[in-house]
Enzyme design. Sequence first.
Site, PDB file in Angstrom:
ATOM      1  N   ASP A 101       0.859  -1.180   0.000  1.00 26.97           N
ATOM      2  CA  ASP A 101       0.000   0.000   0.000  1.00 26.97           C
ATOM      3  C   ASP A 101       0.897   1.232   0.000  1.00 26.97           C
ATOM      4  O   ASP A 101       2.100   1.134   0.268  1.00 26.97           O
ATOM      5  CB  ASP A 101      -0.917   0.011   1.220  1.00 26.97           C
ATOM      6  CG  ASP A 101      -2.253   0.714   0.938  1.00 26.97           C
ATOM      7  OD1 ASP A 101      -2.217   1.841   0.402  1.00 26.97           O
ATOM      8  OD2 ASP A 101      -3.315   0.153   1.260  1.00 26.97           O
ATOM      9  N   TYR A 107     -16.369   4.915 -12.074  1.00 26.87           N
ATOM     10  CA  TYR A 107     -15.771   3.860 -11.244  1.00 26.87           C
ATOM     11  C   TYR A 107     -16.163   2.484 -11.773  1.00 26.87           C
ATOM     12  O   TYR A 107     -15.315   1.598 -11.930  1.00 26.87           O
ATOM     13  CB  TYR A 107     -16.239   4.029  -9.797  1.00 26.87           C
ATOM     14  CG  TYR A 107     -15.972   2.836  -8.921  1.00 26.87           C
ATOM     15  CD1 TYR A 107     -14.710   2.605  -8.388  1.00 26.87           C
ATOM     16  CD2 TYR A 107     -16.989   1.928  -8.620  1.00 26.87           C
ATOM     17  CE1 TYR A 107     -14.462   1.506  -7.596  1.00 26.87           C
ATOM     18  CE2 TYR A 107     -16.747   0.829  -7.817  1.00 26.87           C
ATOM     19  CZ  TYR A 107     -15.485   0.612  -7.308  1.00 26.87           C
ATOM     20  OH  TYR A 107     -15.245  -0.485  -6.525  1.00 26.87           O
ATOM     21  N   SER A 159     -11.773   3.228  -4.674  1.00 30.42           N
ATOM     22  CA  SER A 159     -12.953   2.447  -4.296  1.00 30.42           C
ATOM     23  C   SER A 159     -14.250   3.232  -4.373  1.00 30.42           C
ATOM     24  O   SER A 159     -15.302   2.708  -4.010  1.00 30.42           O
ATOM     25  CB  SER A 159     -12.779   1.915  -2.867  1.00 30.42           C
ATOM     26  OG  SER A 159     -12.671   2.987  -1.942  1.00 30.42           O
ATOM     27  N   LYS A 205     -13.908  -0.669 -13.440  1.00 34.96           N
ATOM     28  CA  LYS A 205     -13.925  -2.071 -13.006  1.00 34.96           C
ATOM     29  C   LYS A 205     -14.203  -3.012 -14.185  1.00 34.96           C
ATOM     30  O   LYS A 205     -13.743  -4.165 -14.185  1.00 34.96           O
ATOM     31  CB  LYS A 205     -14.961  -2.258 -11.906  1.00 34.96           C
ATOM     32  CG  LYS A 205     -14.539  -1.643 -10.572  1.00 34.96           C
ATOM     33  CD  LYS A 205     -13.287  -2.298 -10.009  1.00 34.96           C
ATOM     34  CE  LYS A 205     -12.952  -1.840  -8.613  1.00 34.96           C
ATOM     35  NZ  LYS A 205     -11.762  -2.508  -8.053  1.00 34.96           N
ATOM     36  N   ARG A 255     -30.453  -2.386   0.885  1.00 35.41           N
ATOM     37  CA  ARG A 255     -29.778  -3.046  -0.239  1.00 35.41           C
ATOM     38  C   ARG A 255     -28.892  -4.184   0.246  1.00 35.41           C
ATOM     39  O   ARG A 255     -28.725  -5.199  -0.432  1.00 35.41           O
ATOM     40  CB  ARG A 255     -28.966  -1.991  -0.991  1.00 35.41           C
ATOM     41  CG  ARG A 255     -28.471  -2.394  -2.346  1.00 35.41           C
ATOM     42  CD  ARG A 255     -28.045  -1.169  -3.160  1.00 35.41           C
ATOM     43  NE  ARG A 255     -27.181  -1.568  -4.262  1.00 35.41           N
ATOM     44  CZ  ARG A 255     -25.871  -1.413  -4.291  1.00 35.41           C
ATOM     45  NH1 ARG A 255     -25.257  -0.829  -3.266  1.00 35.41           N
ATOM     46  NH2 ARG A 255     -25.166  -1.819  -5.323  1.00 35.41           N
ATOM     47  N   SER A 312     -16.417  -5.228  -8.969  1.00 40.48           N
ATOM     48  CA  SER A 312     -17.479  -4.606  -8.192  1.00 40.48           C
ATOM     49  C   SER A 312     -18.822  -4.836  -8.858  1.00 40.48           C
ATOM     50  O   SER A 312     -18.908  -5.015 -10.091  1.00 40.48           O
ATOM     51  CB  SER A 312     -17.224  -3.100  -8.080  1.00 40.48           C
ATOM     52  OG  SER A 312     -18.352  -2.424  -7.563  1.00 40.48           O
ATOM     53  N   ASN A 313     -19.879  -4.807  -8.053  1.00 40.09           N
ATOM     54  CA  ASN A 313     -21.230  -4.851  -8.606  1.00 40.09           C
ATOM     55  C   ASN A 313     -21.463  -3.683  -9.564  1.00 40.09           C
ATOM     56  O   ASN A 313     -22.285  -3.774 -10.475  1.00 40.09           O
ATOM     57  CB  ASN A 313     -22.267  -4.855  -7.487  1.00 40.09           C
ATOM     58  CG  ASN A 313     -22.241  -3.612  -6.620  1.00 40.09           C
ATOM     59  OD1 ASN A 313     -22.928  -2.624  -6.876  1.00 40.09           O
ATOM     60  ND2 ASN A 313     -21.457  -3.657  -5.540  1.00 40.09           N
ATOM     61  N   HIS A 314     -20.705  -2.603  -9.401  1.00 50.90           N
ATOM     62  CA  HIS A 314     -20.925  -1.422 -10.234  1.00 50.90           C
ATOM     63  C   HIS A 314     -20.430  -1.599 -11.664  1.00 50.90           C
ATOM     64  O   HIS A 314     -20.742  -0.777 -12.530  1.00 50.90           O
ATOM     65  CB  HIS A 314     -20.296  -0.199  -9.571  1.00 50.90           C
ATOM     66  CG  HIS A 314     -20.889   0.073  -8.223  1.00 50.90           C
ATOM     67  ND1 HIS A 314     -22.203   0.452  -8.049  1.00 50.90           N
ATOM     68  CD2 HIS A 314     -20.366  -0.052  -6.973  1.00 50.90           C
ATOM     69  CE1 HIS A 314     -22.459   0.586  -6.765  1.00 50.90           C
ATOM     70  NE2 HIS A 314     -21.365   0.280  -6.088  1.00 50.90           N
ATOM     71  N   GLY A 361      -6.261  -3.170  -4.188  1.00 54.89           N
ATOM     72  CA  GLY A 361      -5.842  -1.775  -4.248  1.00 54.89           C
ATOM     73  C   GLY A 361      -6.526  -1.001  -5.360  1.00 54.89           C
ATOM     74  O   GLY A 361      -7.018  -1.574  -6.343  1.00 54.89           O
TER      75      GLY A 361
END
Length: 279
Positions: free
Chosen positions: A34, A147, A82, A151, A185, A118-120, A79
């Site tokens: 990191d 974002y 987010s 992904k 949710r 990610s779900n996004h 990393g």
Amino acid sequence: MVTQRVLITGGAGQVATLLRPRLVRPGRVLRLLDVRPPAEHPPTGGTAAPAEEIVSGSVTDLDAMVEACRDVDAIVHLGGQSREAGVEEVLRLNAYGTYCVLEAARRAGVRRVVLASSNHAAGFQGRDLAPDGDLPAAVPARPDTLYGWSKVAVEAAGQLYADRFGLDVICLRIGLWFPTPPGLRGLAMWLSPDDGARLVEACLATTGRGFRMVWGISRNTRRWWSLAEGEEIGYFPRDDAEEYAAQLVAEHGEPDFVGDPVLNRVGGQWCDVPLGESY
């Protein structure tokens, strides 16, 4: 004696902090990368002493990533950025950062890479595609934000490195990985800390090859995303957000997972966030 060394990028982040104590095993070393030092190792609840190596560096620094991959058996890539942010930031940290992780893995000979998607990445997909509660993990991408778009790039890079270079890549389309379900949710999309660790352990242990996509959720009563792909790699979640349902319903009202667009779209309210503005 070290029997397995796992590199975790974003090692100081929220998800890594939840994960670290749950991945402690005899003979396993967690190498945490990191740009800032991680917090002191959380209590494990047992007698095993954590074995961790701290590496300061960014996922966007290819040379640093190659060095961090030295003597590593597997990578868990957490990393990056987010949250929703400007296009240059999300693409640099998520798309280019993932390229650096995968390219470093290729150069260092690391075969297994677990990518936090990610779900996004599929945020505008809706429950109408899963009337029986089994939306496939590999449902086509429909990002809800910049974002989410970044992904999708993460997932595509994983597919490229699996197809072209033979890496074993598992993309986790993570729901809501929090200590408790954050709002209504979460009744469908929660990933508990313990199940998150079970999911990562399954990714590290599976003998399957190639590229795979898995939803990162628990065994929630109200889920409408498939668990089948996770079961194929040995992931059998145990926790259920329903344990928190009474409290959440009392606070927010009875959820409508059919008619409410916040609850019947994969990305929920993120579908309404102006591009580039943090939610």
